[in-house]
Design a protein around this motif. Structure first.
Motif, mmCIF file in Angstrom:
data_model
loop_
_atom_site.group_PDB
_atom_site.id
_atom_site.type_symbol
_atom_site.label_atom_id
_atom_site.label_comp_id
_atom_site.label_asym_id
_atom_site.label_seq_id
_atom_site.Cartn_x
_atom_site.Cartn_y
_atom_site.Cartn_z
ATOM 1 N N LYS A 137 22.460 -14.282 -22.676
ATOM 2 C CA LYS A 137 22.572 -14.403 -21.217
ATOM 3 C C LYS A 137 23.937 -14.966 -20.816
ATOM 4 O O LYS A 137 24.620 -14.417 -19.958
ATOM 5 N N THR A 138 24.301 -16.071 -21.482
ATOM 6 C CA THR A 138 25.576 -16.697 -21.140
ATOM 7 C C THR A 138 26.743 -15.760 -21.452
ATOM 8 O O THR A 138 27.686 -15.652 -20.669
ATOM 9 N N SER A 139 26.654 -15.060 -22.593
ATOM 10 C CA SER A 139 27.737 -14.136 -22.948
ATOM 11 C C SER A 139 27.872 -13.033 -21.906
ATOM 12 O O SER A 139 28.979 -12.650 -21.546
ATOM 13 N N LEU A 140 26.724 -12.526 -21.417
ATOM 14 C CA LEU A 140 26.790 -11.483 -20.393
ATOM 15 C C LEU A 140 27.474 -12.011 -19.135
ATOM 16 O O LEU A 140 28.349 -11.363 -18.567
ATOM 17 N N LEU A 141 27.096 -13.232 -18.737
ATOM 18 C CA LEU A 141 27.689 -13.817 -17.542
ATOM 19 C C LEU A 141 29.200 -14.025 -17.730
ATOM 20 O O LEU A 141 29.985 -13.766 -16.822
ATOM 21 N N ALA A 157 31.101 -12.359 -19.646
ATOM 22 C CA ALA A 157 31.759 -11.051 -19.635
ATOM 23 C C ALA A 157 31.900 -10.539 -18.208
ATOM 24 O O ALA A 157 32.924 -9.956 -17.842
ATOM 25 N N LEU A 158 30.885 -10.790 -17.376
ATOM 26 C CA LEU A 158 30.973 -10.353 -15.983
ATOM 27 C C LEU A 158 32.077 -11.103 -15.243
ATOM 28 O O LEU A 158 32.705 -10.576 -14.332
ATOM 29 N N CYS A 159 32.319 -12.370 -15.656
ATOM 30 C CA CYS A 159 33.396 -13.155 -15.042
ATOM 31 C C CYS A 159 34.760 -12.694 -15.516
ATOM 32 O O CYS A 159 35.760 -12.916 -14.844
ATOM 33 N N GLY A 160 34.810 -12.158 -16.719
ATOM 34 C CA GLY A 160 36.107 -11.832 -17.299
ATOM 35 C C GLY A 160 36.596 -12.888 -18.266
ATOM 36 O O GLY A 160 37.747 -12.866 -18.679
ATOM 37 N N LEU A 161 35.726 -13.835 -18.639
ATOM 38 C CA LEU A 161 36.123 -14.848 -19.622
ATOM 39 C C LEU A 161 35.996 -14.307 -21.037
ATOM 40 O O LEU A 161 36.653 -14.768 -21.951
ATOM 41 N N LEU A 162 35.092 -13.339 -21.195
ATOM 42 C CA LEU A 162 34.801 -12.802 -22.514
ATOM 43 C C LEU A 162 35.116 -11.319 -22.481
ATOM 44 O O LEU A 162 34.719 -10.616 -21.563
ATOM 45 N N LEU A 163 35.828 -10.870 -23.494
ATOM 46 C CA LEU A 163 36.191 -9.457 -23.537
ATOM 47 C C LEU A 163 35.059 -8.675 -24.204
ATOM 48 O O LEU A 163 34.745 -8.930 -25.357
ATOM 49 N N PRO A 164 34.438 -7.749 -23.496
ATOM 50 C CA PRO A 164 33.366 -6.972 -24.137
ATOM 51 C C PRO A 164 33.949 -6.067 -25.218
ATOM 52 O O PRO A 164 35.100 -5.628 -25.111
ATOM 53 N N SER A 165 33.149 -5.818 -26.270
ATOM 54 C CA SER A 165 33.690 -4.981 -27.347
ATOM 55 C C SER A 165 33.738 -3.513 -26.921
ATOM 56 O O SER A 165 34.476 -2.729 -27.507
ATOM 57 N N ALA A 166 32.967 -3.150 -25.935
ATOM 58 C CA ALA A 166 33.081 -1.807 -25.361
ATOM 59 C C ALA A 166 32.593 -1.875 -23.928
ATOM 60 O O ALA A 166 31.880 -2.799 -23.549
ATOM 61 N N GLY A 167 32.981 -0.904 -23.140
ATOM 62 C CA GLY A 167 32.553 -0.869 -21.751
ATOM 63 C C GLY A 167 33.462 -1.680 -20.865
ATOM 64 O O GLY A 167 34.423 -2.289 -21.336
ATOM 65 N N GLU A 168 33.161 -1.691 -19.578
ATOM 66 C CA GLU A 168 34.018 -2.431 -18.669
ATOM 67 C C GLU A 168 33.228 -2.952 -17.481
ATOM 68 O O GLU A 168 32.137 -2.485 -17.185
ATOM 69 N N VAL A 169 33.808 -3.972 -16.851
ATOM 70 C CA VAL A 169 33.229 -4.534 -15.638
ATOM 71 C C VAL A 169 34.139 -4.136 -14.490
ATOM 72 O O VAL A 169 35.364 -4.238 -14.600
ATOM 73 N N ARG A 170 33.544 -3.651 -13.415
ATOM 74 C CA ARG A 170 34.359 -3.194 -12.294
ATOM 75 C C ARG A 170 33.982 -3.933 -11.023
ATOM 76 O O ARG A 170 32.816 -4.218 -10.772
ATOM 77 N N TRP A 171 35.006 -4.258 -10.245
ATOM 78 C CA TRP A 171 34.809 -4.893 -8.944
ATOM 79 C C TRP A 171 35.468 -3.986 -7.915
ATOM 80 O O TRP A 171 36.642 -3.663 -8.052
ATOM 81 N N GLN A 172 34.717 -3.564 -6.931
ATOM 82 C CA GLN A 172 35.206 -2.606 -5.925
ATOM 83 C C GLN A 172 35.904 -1.428 -6.608
ATOM 84 O O GLN A 172 37.010 -1.046 -6.241
ATOM 85 N N ASN A 173 35.260 -0.938 -7.649
ATOM 86 C CA ASN A 173 35.736 0.247 -8.365
ATOM 87 C C ASN A 173 37.034 0.087 -9.142
ATOM 88 O O ASN A 173 37.686 1.073 -9.473
ATOM 89 N N ALA A 174 37.448 -1.137 -9.412
ATOM 90 C CA ALA A 174 38.632 -1.326 -10.256
ATOM 91 C C ALA A 174 38.240 -2.259 -11.403
ATOM 92 O O ALA A 174 37.470 -3.201 -11.207
ATOM 93 N N ASN A 175 38.771 -1.989 -12.578
ATOM 94 C CA ASN A 175 38.466 -2.816 -13.736
ATOM 95 C C ASN A 175 38.945 -4.250 -13.496
ATOM 96 O O ASN A 175 40.089 -4.466 -13.075
ATOM 97 N N ILE A 176 38.090 -5.232 -13.775
ATOM 98 C CA ILE A 176 38.481 -6.619 -13.500
ATOM 99 C C ILE A 176 39.638 -7.086 -14.369
ATOM 100 O O ILE A 176 40.337 -8.017 -14.018
ATOM 101 N N ILE A 180 28.268 -16.349 -9.697
ATOM 102 C CA ILE A 180 27.682 -16.156 -11.025
ATOM 103 C C ILE A 180 27.254 -17.526 -11.529
ATOM 104 O O ILE A 180 28.084 -18.416 -11.708
ATOM 105 N N LEU A 181 25.963 -17.722 -11.692
ATOM 106 C CA LEU A 181 25.425 -19.051 -11.980
ATOM 107 C C LEU A 181 24.642 -19.026 -13.284
ATOM 108 O O LEU A 181 23.725 -18.238 -13.457
ATOM 109 N N ASP A 182 25.031 -19.928 -14.188
ATOM 110 C CA ASP A 182 24.364 -19.998 -15.485
ATOM 111 C C ASP A 182 23.368 -21.158 -15.449
ATOM 112 O O ASP A 182 23.772 -22.308 -15.371
ATOM 113 N N GLU A 183 22.101 -20.852 -15.498
ATOM 114 C CA GLU A 183 21.040 -21.875 -15.471
ATOM 115 C C GLU A 183 21.248 -22.893 -14.357
ATOM 116 O O GLU A 183 21.335 -24.093 -14.618
#
Lengths: 209, 222
Positions: free
Chosen positions: A40-44, A46-65, A154-157
């Motif tokens: 859960k924390t790793s996903l969060l 990654a959504l913030c951009g603190l963790l680099l996903p090994s594949a895939g991407e996170v987009r904000w307003q259609n642009a890669n974060i 983005i809130l962790d616990e």
């Protein structure tokens, strides 16, 4: 709008989950659930951009974060499981610094009000080290009452260590943010009903390992 | 953005002031190390005058090293670093602001104390300003270069020792130029060349180090 596309996260040799695709529109609450260690924390992060996903991407307003960087972060309030409070600074000073880092500039009166909202009236001047675990959590969360202008939270616990009064306060703060068209991603182990225009749940235990 | 950077500098100065003991440790370490040499070497004025710039510079270098370990470590531990990585301003600027605050509390006191300590070595009065100026130009380079090492060794076991091994070799040019400036001035050659080179190195470091520190911090935070 926040979107993740085929997100795959590996920590060390272990693949936590793969192929997570999600989309978050204004007014949506995304609850991330799963057993301990399900990522859960790793996903969060990654959504913030603190963790680099090994594949895939996170987009904000259609642009890669990863290319947006500060352009994305100025719309984001992240509260991790550690509170990011400095022991030597008072509750109000800590709050001021955390808001300033998000680009929200606050005066002493606003800080006092936000802390009072979270049941810390009269404790603004206490150094954070003199606060209990629950009070420290409240101080960190009080930032949300000042950061309502940031659309994505983005809130962790967020409910860890909180008493019932603070939990209901959080419910209304999150509810109001969602009603205003904000977006909230959070993890929790507790059943906390939140009134949201739209709600989605993501159970990480269901994703292949 | 300026308000954000001001808040960061204010935070770091406030924290440093409330942890005065940490600053006092660095400054006292510098004073004691420098003072040990005249006692150990003996009261031979010519020898003392010759070794003065080198001793003061090496002590400043070690004192800077000592102060670096805390630069990011506590923020890494309590989650404050994550908030800086997700701040609304570029990380390299935040890092620059923090390095400036760090230098004010750990580098500047050494610069100010150096002329007083030089008296122990009977350094000629006209050489004192050269020594101070060389430290004024050199200590910010030490802080910025050291911060790269501090960011890289963040969260590692035995990071302190590794930090010294990483950073001390990078300090060599600064040491040679800094101590060399005073030597050149005492030989009557003028210290302009060394001081200008130090200034040039400061400019280059101030341009590239914040970027390198920012990249290192992002890697360490993953």
């Amino acid at each position: 709008m926040l979107a993740a596309h085929k997100l795959d996260i590996t920590r060390g040799d272990r693949r936590l989950f793969g192929d997570i695709t999600l989309e978050l529109r204004p007014g949506t609450l995304l609850l991330v659930t799963g057993s301990n260690g399900s990522g859960k924390t790793s996903l969060l992060r990654a959504l913030c951009g603190l963790l680099l996903p090994s594949a895939g991407e996170v987009r904000w307003q259609n642009a890669n974060i990863r290319s947006l960087r500060e352009e994305y972060w100025r719309h984001l309030a992240y509260i991790g499981h550690s509170n990011a409070l400095k022991d030597e600074l008072s509750a109000a000073e800590n709050l001021g610094v955390l808001c300033a880092l998000s680009g929200v500039h606050t005066g002493p009166e606003q800080q006092r009000q936000a802390l009072a909202d979270f049941g810390l009236a009269g404790r603004e001047r206490l150094p954070a080290k003199a606060l209990s675990q629950g009070q420290r959590r409240r101080t960190a969360l009080a930032r949300l009452s000042l950061c309502g202008t940031l659309p994505l939270w983005i809130l962790d616990e967020p409910f860890a260590a909180l008493d019932s009064a603070a939990v209901s306060r959080m419910q209304s703060v999150v509810g109001a943010h969602l009603a205003d068209g904000g977006m909230v991603v959070m993890t929790t182990h507790q059943e906390v009903p939140i009134v949201a225009p739209a709600m989605r749940e993501l159970d990480l235990d269901g994703f292949g390992r | 953005m300026m308000a954000l950077l001001r808040a960061v500098i204010r935070r770091d100065l406030m924290l440093a002031w409330r942890r005065r003991a940490d600053i006092a440790t660095v400054v006292l370490f510098f004073v004691i190390v420098v003072s040990l040499f005249p006692l150990g070497v003996g009261p031979e004025p010519n020898l003392l005058r010759t070794i003065a710039p080198g001793i003061i510079w090496v002590a400043a270098l070690l004192a800077c090293m000592l102060s670096l370990q805390n630069m990011f470590a506590s923020d890494h531990g309590d989650g404050a670093l994550d908030q800086m990585l997700l701040a609304a301003a570029p990380l390299s600027l935040i890092v620059m602001a923090r390095a400036f605050a760090h230098w004010l509390m750990s580098g500047l006191p050494l610069v100010i104390l150096s002329p007083v300590l030089a008296i122990q070595f009977d350094l000629a009065p006209e050489l004192s300003p050269v020594l101070t100026l060389s430290l004024l130009l050199g200590t910010p380079i030490l802080t910025l270069t050291g911060a790269i090492g501090a960011a890289l060794t963040l969260g590692l076991r035995g990071g302190g020792m590794l930090l010294a091994l990483l950073v001390l070799p990078l300090y060599v040019p600064v040491l040679i130029l800094g101590a060399g400036a005073v030597d050149a001035a005492s030989a009557g050659l003028g210290a302009d060349a060394q001081l200008l080179l130090l200034a040039a190195q400061l400019l280059v470091t101030a341009t590239f180090a914040p970027w390198a520190i920012a990249v290192a911090l992002r890697i360490s935070a993953e």
